[in-house]
Design an enzyme around this catalytic site. Structure first.
Site, PDB file in Angstrom:
ATOM      1  N   CYS A   1      -5.971  -3.996  18.709  1.00  0.00           N
ATOM      2  CA  CYS A   1      -5.652  -3.609  17.333  1.00  0.00           C
ATOM      3  C   CYS A   1      -5.583  -2.096  17.145  1.00  0.00           C
ATOM      4  CB  CYS A   1      -6.669  -4.204  16.361  1.00  0.00           C
ATOM      5  SG  CYS A   1      -8.376  -3.764  16.736  1.00  0.00           S
TER       6      CYS A   1
ATOM      7  N   GLN B   1      -9.312  -3.212  21.708  1.00  0.00           N
ATOM      8  CA  GLN B   1      -8.336  -3.083  22.790  1.00  0.00           C
ATOM      9  C   GLN B   1      -6.906  -3.310  22.315  1.00  0.00           C
ATOM     10  OE1 GLN B   1      -9.292  -5.334  26.344  1.00  0.00           O
ATOM     11  NE2 GLN B   1     -11.413  -4.638  26.339  1.00  0.00           N
TER      12      GLN B   1
ATOM     13  N   GLN C   1       0.853  -1.198   0.000  1.00  0.00           N
ATOM     14  CA  GLN C   1       0.000   0.000   0.000  1.00  0.00           C
ATOM     15  C   GLN C   1       0.886   1.245   0.000  1.00  0.00           C
ATOM     16  OE1 GLN C   1      -2.508   1.589   3.426  1.00  0.00           O
ATOM     17  NE2 GLN C   1      -4.115   0.677   2.149  1.00  0.00           N
TER      18      GLN C   1
ATOM     19  N   TYR D   1      -5.521  11.224   4.556  1.00  0.00           N
ATOM     20  CA  TYR D   1      -4.118  11.318   4.202  1.00  0.00           C
ATOM     21  C   TYR D   1      -3.998  12.302   3.042  1.00  0.00           C
ATOM     22  CZ  TYR D   1      -3.849   7.161   7.141  1.00  0.00           C
ATOM     23  OH  TYR D   1      -3.945   6.290   8.205  1.00  0.00           O
TER      24      TYR D   1
ATOM     25  N   ARG E   1      -9.576  -7.541  10.901  1.00  0.00           N
ATOM     26  CA  ARG E   1      -9.426  -7.877  12.324  1.00  0.00           C
ATOM     27  C   ARG E   1      -9.922  -9.284  12.637  1.00  0.00           C
ATOM     28  NH1 ARG E   1     -12.255  -3.263  15.260  1.00  0.00           N
ATOM     29  NH2 ARG E   1     -13.583  -3.433  13.429  1.00  0.00           N
TER      30      ARG E   1
ATOM     31  N   GLN F   1     -17.712 -12.254  33.487  1.00  0.00           N
ATOM     32  CA  GLN F   1     -18.080 -10.855  33.258  1.00  0.00           C
ATOM     33  C   GLN F   1     -18.038 -10.479  31.792  1.00  0.00           C
ATOM     34  OE1 GLN F   1     -16.623  -7.849  35.929  1.00  0.00           O
ATOM     35  NE2 GLN F   1     -16.358  -9.295  37.598  1.00  0.00           N
TER      36      GLN F   1
END
Length: 645
Positions: free
Chosen positions: A349, A347, A101, A170, A319, A421
């Site tokens: 990545c 958290q 890229q 960009y 991801r 949790q």
């Protein structure tokens, strides 16, 4: 289940890709400080190529030496070619195609004060007298040439394709968008003029790559959160110009890093899966170009349907392949239940990328990310019976890792369900995928043959009966209780009990605690409550959220009309109100219900630890049992301990 559309090869010019899956450019912080490829970066890409991915793109690769920031890959000098060639060759050997890229970062290179920020127009910096000057004509010409030279190096390094990054604010995107480009010369004003710099870059790239090599372009579907920005109609018109100039494939993204629209670049769980697909479908239809859909595509069935329906020709699965490098192989086999799913937590990545504490990106679901060789599972020569106490995600991860290594884990959970949790967190709005992931971990542990005992608090009798060789304590944490007058009144509820559906809160509600749990429970009860006020001791709410999740949660809080009061401490709860101390002044807030969300404290495990010491059983403590933290840290500890036994 077979996904024949997703795993159907595609040929673009003379490049044939074995399937329709692209592993996209994502920042990793795995290059050297001065931009060279590392073995760590190669291992990261090879793992996804071996995992069945079709086309791997490098992360952003800087084309212009004057704007080449530290810690980002470089292709702005011939010295980078050998390392890039080793990367491309390694991806090829693993079975995938390789792309680089090409990137000119604009204001994003500001992380390195020695790098020049190339912007179309003067940008005043708030709170200072400094102005980033707009690019001169000479600089523009140098940048155009730099893209062409970089493309030539990519060919020499053996890449199969290149991608021109024209999105995310960009430099190229900044020239294209009227929100950022205020020039009055031939590079500003009309869409045709604002397109000029990008078209010149595309032509320079096309002139320096072989005729049979395809050229990709990453482009935003439209602008978000800015005035006078690009519409999708503008983007379609520009893409037609880019097609004439030599672009073959459109990689349809969204977002910019200078506003809240950054949430679309690395979309958290709060955004719907495939939120940008319809934009890709429209652009494909109106340009007639090969199109790649992007935006929380993390399920093989979803990805296959996008291809089958003709909305796009390829999909970015990014991801989801961080979470499970074997995503493609598992999907190809139809073994979807074994896929370790991305939960959009961001958290590791994103937060891990912007954090100065983490050396490189990681993943809550996959602590081996960036440590592919180091964390390769090694079978044990000495199988042990290991008692894992606690069936939350840390305990489950430890048990799964132990089982895969050949040990015999026995997992005991005091409650009647697994997930802890993490599963509870999935009750909050927009977080269903986290609950699904926690449940899936439990099912995976069962399929792997882990012995699981629910409703089994661990006592001396249990330890004597099991007689383990080692013990892992993963009993987690419990909500902290308020220690103020009125804390035991019937109107007071625990946030955990509310989210678990054990109790309700309605009428005028005060939530004490403005961290992640407090805000999520406020959202959870928003439909039932007449009015919600969140009281937080710190100077702002949501301090424990990552940047992108914080944007989404705060937007939702505002939309629901939830009031927040900061720098305030609750000092008393009365029958129909609470009393707060806000910077030395006492205030009374009327309410019908109070929800306490002031954090969690590790559960006491001293009795178990003492018993293990008496019996000389090695004992390990992981996760929230040490102290309440993010799931990312807890799962990493679980894997590290399970690898060490």
């Amino acid at each position: 289940m077979k996904f024949n559309n997703l795993f159907n090869p595609i040929k673009i010019r003379e490049m044939e890709i074995r399937n329709r899956v692209e592993f996209p450019a994502m920042g990793t912080k795995m290059s050297t400080e001065d931009g060279y490829v590392t073995e760590k970066l190669i291992d990261y890409h090879v793992a996804r190529a071996l995992g069945g991915n079709g086309l791997n793109f490098t992360e952003v690769c800087s084309v212009y030496d004057k704007a080449n920031p530290k810690d980002f890959l470089g292709i702005c000098d011939d010295k980078y070619i050998p390392g890039l060639k080793k990367l491309a060759d390694s991806i090829h050997e693993a079975g995938a195609k390789a792309g680089v890229q090409l990137w000119l970062g604009g204001m994003a290179v500001g992380s390195d004060p020695t790098a020049k920020m190339i912007v179309p127009s003067d940008v005043p910096i708030k709170g200072t007298d400094y102005v980033i000057p707009g690019a001169s004509l000479e600089t523009i010409k140098e940048c155009v040439k730099a893209f062409g030279d970089a493309a030539k190096r990519a060919v020499e390094a053996g890449f199969d394709t290149v991608e021109f990054h024209a999105g995310h604010n960009y430099t190229p995107h900044s020239f294209l968008s009227g929100a950022f480009n205020k020039r009055t010369d031939e590079y500003g004003g009309s869409l045709e003029n604002r397109s000029r710099f990008l078209i010149e870059c595309i032509e320079a790239i096309r002139n320096n790559i072989p005729e049979d090599m395809p050229l990709f372009m990453r482009i935003d579907a439209h602008d978000d959160c800015v005035e006078n920005g690009l519409t999708i109609e503008d983007v379609i018109e520009f893409c037609k110009l880019a097609k004439t100039a030599g672009v073959d494939v459109l990689d349809i993204s969204r977002g910019n890093f200078t506003t809240n629209a950054v949430k679309y670049e690395v979309p958290p769980v709060d955004l719907p899966r495939g939120f940008n697909v319809d934009n890709a479908a429209r652009i494909k239809k109106e340009t007639g170009m090969i199109t790649v859909a992007v935006g929380r595509i993390n399920d093989p069935e979803q990805a296959d349907e996008i291809i089958r329906s003709g909305k796009a020709d390829m999909v970015v699965i990014g991801r989801a392949q961080l979470a499970d490098p074997e995503f493609c192989n598992k999907a190809y086999r139809g073994d979807v239940d074994s896929i370790v799913r991305c939960v959009g937590c961001n958290q590791g990545c994103y937060d891990g990328f912007v954090s100065t504490e983490m050396p490189h990106i990681t993943c809550l679901r996959n602590p081996a990310l960036g440590k592919e060789k180091e964390y390769a599972l090694v079978k044990t020569d000495n199988p042990k019976k290991v008692l894992v106490i606690g069936g939350g995600v840390a305990g489950l991860e430890a048990a799964l890792t132990l089982k895969k290594r050949g040990h015999n884990p026995i997992l005991c959970e005091a409650s009647d369900s697994l997930g802890g949790q993490f599963a509870l967190a999935g009750a909050a709005p927009r977080k269903e995928e986290m609950k699904e992931a926690a449940i899936a971990m439990g099912e995976m542990a069962k399929r792997e043959g882990v012995e699981i005992r629910l409703s089994t608090p661990v006592t001396a009798d249990v330890i004597n009966e099991i007689s383990p060789d080692e013990v892992i304590i993963a009993i987690g944490s419990a909500p902290i209780k308020l220690n103020i007058p009125g804390a035991d009144l019937p109107m007071v509820r625990s946030s955990h009990d509310v989210l678990a559906g054990k109790v309700s809160a309605s009428g005028d509600v005060v939530v004490i605690g403005g961290g992640l749990v407090g805000l999520e429970v406020a959202e959870y009860i928003a439909e039932k409550a007449s009015k919600i006020t969140v009281v937080e001791m710190l100077d702002q709410v949501a301090k424990d959220l990552g940047d992108l999740r914080k944007i989404c949660v705060m937007e939702s809080i505002a939309e629901d009309g939830i009031r927040t009061i900061t720098s305030a401490k609750c000092v008393e709860i009365k029958e129909n109100s609470i009393v707060i101390d806000k910077e030395g002044t006492l205030e009374e807030i009327p309410c019908d219900s109070v929800v306490v969300a002031i954090g969690a404290r590790s559960r006491d495990f001293s009795e178990i630890e003492n018993l293990c010491n008496e019996k000389e059983i090695p004992c390990h403590v992981i996760g929230d049992a040490i102290r309440a933290r993010r799931a990312l840290n807890c799962i990493l500890e679980a894997v590290d301990v399970a690898r060490s036994i």
